[in-house]
Scaffold this motif. Sequence first.
Motif, PDB file in Angstrom:
ATOM      1  N   SER A 155      -4.343 -34.284 -94.166  1.00  0.00           N
ATOM      2  CA  SER A 155      -3.652 -35.103 -93.159  1.00  0.00           C
ATOM      3  C   SER A 155      -4.383 -36.413 -92.903  1.00  0.00           C
ATOM      4  O   SER A 155      -3.773 -37.478 -92.796  1.00  0.00           O
TER       5      SER A 155
ATOM      6  N   LYS B  81      -6.280 -28.546 -95.072  1.00  0.00           N
ATOM      7  CA  LYS B  81      -5.033 -29.173 -94.600  1.00  0.00           C
ATOM      8  C   LYS B  81      -5.334 -30.316 -93.617  1.00  0.00           C
ATOM      9  O   LYS B  81      -4.588 -31.303 -93.548  1.00  0.00           O
ATOM     10  N   GLU B  82      -6.450 -30.212 -92.865  1.00  0.00           N
ATOM     11  CA  GLU B  82      -6.838 -31.289 -91.958  1.00  0.00           C
ATOM     12  C   GLU B  82      -7.305 -32.509 -92.753  1.00  0.00           C
ATOM     13  O   GLU B  82      -6.990 -33.656 -92.411  1.00  0.00           O
TER      14      GLU B  82
ATOM     15  N   SER C 291       1.096 -32.621 -97.542  1.00  0.00           N
ATOM     16  CA  SER C 291       0.803 -31.190 -97.547  1.00  0.00           C
ATOM     17  C   SER C 291      -0.544 -30.950 -98.212  1.00  0.00           C
ATOM     18  O   SER C 291      -1.039 -31.786 -98.980  1.00  0.00           O
ATOM     19  N   SER C 292      -1.123 -29.792 -97.900  1.00  0.00           N
ATOM     20  CA  SER C 292      -2.397 -29.449 -98.528  1.00  0.00           C
ATOM     21  C   SER C 292      -2.208 -29.185-100.017  1.00  0.00           C
ATOM     22  O   SER C 292      -3.114 -29.431-100.831  1.00  0.00           O
TER      23      SER C 292
END
Length: 539
Positions: free
Chosen positions: A509, A505-506, A515-516
């Motif tokens: 971003s 998810k990082e 979203s992941s």
Amino acid sequence: MYNLLIVDDEKIIRDGLFELFSMDERLELNLFTAASAIEAEKILEQRKMDIILTDIQMPKMTGIELLDSIMERWPYAKVIFLTGFSEFDYVYKVHKHAKYVLKAEEDEKIIQTVMETIDEIENDFMIETIVENTNQLQKQQKAFERADFLKDLINGFVNVSGLSQSLFVDLEIPLELSMDMYYIVMRHDSVIRDSYKEQLTISEAMQLMIEKYYFDYMDGVMVCFSKKYILLILQPTKLITSERNAIALKASSELFQKACQKNFGISVAIAIGGMPLPLKDILKSYQTVKAKLLMGSDEQLQMIDQMPDLEQLDGVREEYDKNLIKSRLELLDYYFENFDKEHVIALIREAQDLFGNTTSMHDLFAVEVYSDIAVKLIKYINQFKLSQEICFKINVYNLYNVTLHEKWQKAFDYLIEITEFLFELKKASMEKQKGDAVLEVKRYIQENLDKDTSLDVLADLVGLSPEYLLRLFKKSENQTVLHYINELKIIKAKSLMADRSLQVKEIASVLGFTSSGYFGRFFKSKTGLSPQGYRDQLE
């Protein structure tokens, strides 16, 4: 490149469609989203949308109600409804010809519907479609084409030997090229009035009177090539003698003069070609007679019984040459603005050939033509913003100094030399600007993968239209902007996933994904592996 607006009050559907269209590189779309029909209206007030993909059931305003608002603002936009099974009958009854996509459809079906809609838009651009939709447009277009052709013809921009009867038929010019024709040249008092409406009324009335007094018994065309001059080219509809035709033309001209004087107080000088001539000879005669009328003949009605000889008319030879080269040089602006170096140089050589035997460097006609071309060169040096670059090659003020040259041949050679240098500089400048724009876009994308890299943002960055940037980037890089962005994201994603301290998810971003899940679908569509599957391979 087309603008697509996605309208849905459910965020998951809205974001899912945005992701779907973003990932498909077959589509060159500029994407926008709205969470309600009311929000969509605000967007539609600010910009044109080509396709609107909208839900039906939304709070405060439905998709059906939005359709009416869309048609008011952008009547050529295409609307696709997002529907559930239960809504299909309702949609069909309200708008039988609307496209629809079931919310439960597979992604490829949604993509296919949008692609079909794009095909419809592009088909609407085809002139055949436009002409089918409006006969009036066809008539207006034909009239414009005919008027432009006739003006180019009499000004010497069209080669008479290359004309064909089929072209005349296509332009609806009622003349037979194989038959001789009559001509009439008119010079009338200026019809400029304080009231433009009055001026327009007089012009229209004169055309109607010409129809009445000349085209009742002859086929022909009328060319209004300035506010003072009118040329008629005529052919009899009946086989009668040239003497009787000349008499009829003279009688019609007398009536036309009286009508203009009585109705508007306008004096009209008329020269009638009293003998039929081939079209090419009419064009030569017209230039000669126009030059004679310009010199202020007191005769209000002249019958010209033979083709005028330029050499036998006092002062007309020079006036004819002057008018001809002046009209030819009017094309310089057109060719400069279209960066057509070959035609610019060809026109300068025409002027050079005209003064090939002129020995005096004080010939005022030659000075005038030379100066006209020099002024054009200075104008475009300034307009192309090349004054600093060109000053290292020439002193611009020398363009006006004819005394620097021993002969006119060398003077015009100098103009040609400056023209070639000007175009070389402009070409280099344009290529640099294009290259700089592409480099700036690539730099911005590389540094801002986590931000908005939509085509609108990129186009604003370099001051180009989105459509032009799209073509320019593709020509320079052999790939679309979207393909370049996606390629960079995959490269960076693979690099970041090597760092196991970063969660998926990082990484999503950092790369600008909302979203992941969106990132995972994107990554798998490009590599065939999920992010985790790719990481497992690295072990």
